[in-house]
Write an enzyme that holds these catalytic residues in place. Structure first.
Site, PDB file in Angstrom:
ATOM      1  N   THR A 263       0.684  -1.275   0.005  1.00  0.00           N
ATOM      2  CA  THR A 263       0.051  -0.072  -0.080  1.00  0.00           C
ATOM      3  C   THR A 263       0.662   1.297   0.188  1.00  0.00           C
ATOM      4  O   THR A 263       0.295   2.353   0.063  1.00  0.00           O
ATOM      5  CB  THR A 263      -0.840  -0.132   1.349  1.00  0.00           C
ATOM      6  N   GLU A 264       2.177   1.163  -0.200  1.00  0.00           N
ATOM      7  CA  GLU A 264       2.936   2.373   0.109  1.00  0.00           C
ATOM      8  C   GLU A 264       2.641   3.305  -1.006  1.00  0.00           C
ATOM      9  O   GLU A 264       2.771   4.661  -0.585  1.00  0.00           O
ATOM     10  CB  GLU A 264       4.653   1.838  -0.069  1.00  0.00           C
TER      11      GLU A 264
END
Length: 244
Positions: A121-122
């Site tokens: 999800t970065e």
């Protein structure tokens, strides 16, 4: 407050991430406690292997945005798992996000139940999976990583096994792990240590070559205005302004 649970059965030490209030996010405190527990396991001749698991429905939600570990500390933890002279086995019965996937990749064997889910999800908060790439890039399918790194899409345990993030996925993770742990218990300590060293040599080369650059990249991105907005939006449970 203890953030790492510890139990032992027939030479297998189980370390459990036990910070359910923040979904086992990788805080500075949790990373430090886990590193200390692994150090104890390395020194203990009665420990044949280590199982890394979790409390609650999330293995790890990634970095704790309120109390993140220093990138150097995360690099050191991942390298410690890779270099521990005993096999480290991940046992996952919940969800794994971002930095938690680095822990899975650092482990020698990773198993999850089929209801687990995974996501990098970065990119959605304005950063990149920099430090965790140290164990991920040498061990995981590059085309699949390109997709999941760039989109932040969620994927399931079957896909995680297909791309090399997991060793095995099954409806009952303990049933899947039983023959693996039996095999480790039947193996000689010296044989395990030297065989692990053979298997991790290329991963360690990546650490030696790229750790400094990826640590600097992580620090730069987390300090950027875009990441600040992304993290604020995440904590406030709203979309950041770049979402179309």
């Amino acid at each position: 407050m203890t953030l790492i649970g510890r139990t032992r059965a027939r030479g297998v030490e189980t370390l459990s991430l036990d910070s359910t209030a923040n979904r086992n996010a990788l805080s500075a405190a949790l990373v430090g406690e886990l590193a200390d527990a692994l150090t104890d396991c390395a020194k203990d001749g009665d420990v044949r292997a280590v199982v890394l698991t979790h409390s609650g429905n999330t293995f790890s939600a990634g970095a704790d945005l309120r109390d993140p570990p220093h990138p150097d500390a995360l690099v050191d933890l991942l390298r410690q798992i890779v270099t521990l002279p005993k096999p480290v086995v991940a046992r996952v019965t919940g969800h794994v996000r971002a930095g938690g996937l680095g822990l899975l990749a650092a482990c020698d064997i990773s198993a999850a139940c089929t209801t687990a889910s995974f996501a990098f999800t970065e990119v959605r908060i304005g950063v990149a999976p920099a430090v965790i790439s140290l164990p991920l890039l040498p061990r995981t399918d590059p085309r699949a990583l390109a997709r999941y790194y760039l989109t932040g899409e969620r994927f399931d345990a079957t896909e995680a096994a297909r791309i090399g993030l997991l060793t095995v996925a099954g409806d009952d993770v303990d049933e899947a792990l039983a023959p693996i742990l039996d095999g480790l218990r039947r193996s000689a300590p010296q044989g395990l240590a030297e065989t692990k060293a053979l298997l991790t040599a290329k991963v360690l080369k990546t650490f030696d070559q790229d750790a400094a650059d990826l640590t600097a990249l992580s620090a730069r991105l987390f300090a950027s205005p875009e990441a600040h907005e992304g993290m604020t939006a995440f904590l406030e449970r709203r979309d950041p302004p770049w979402v179309l």
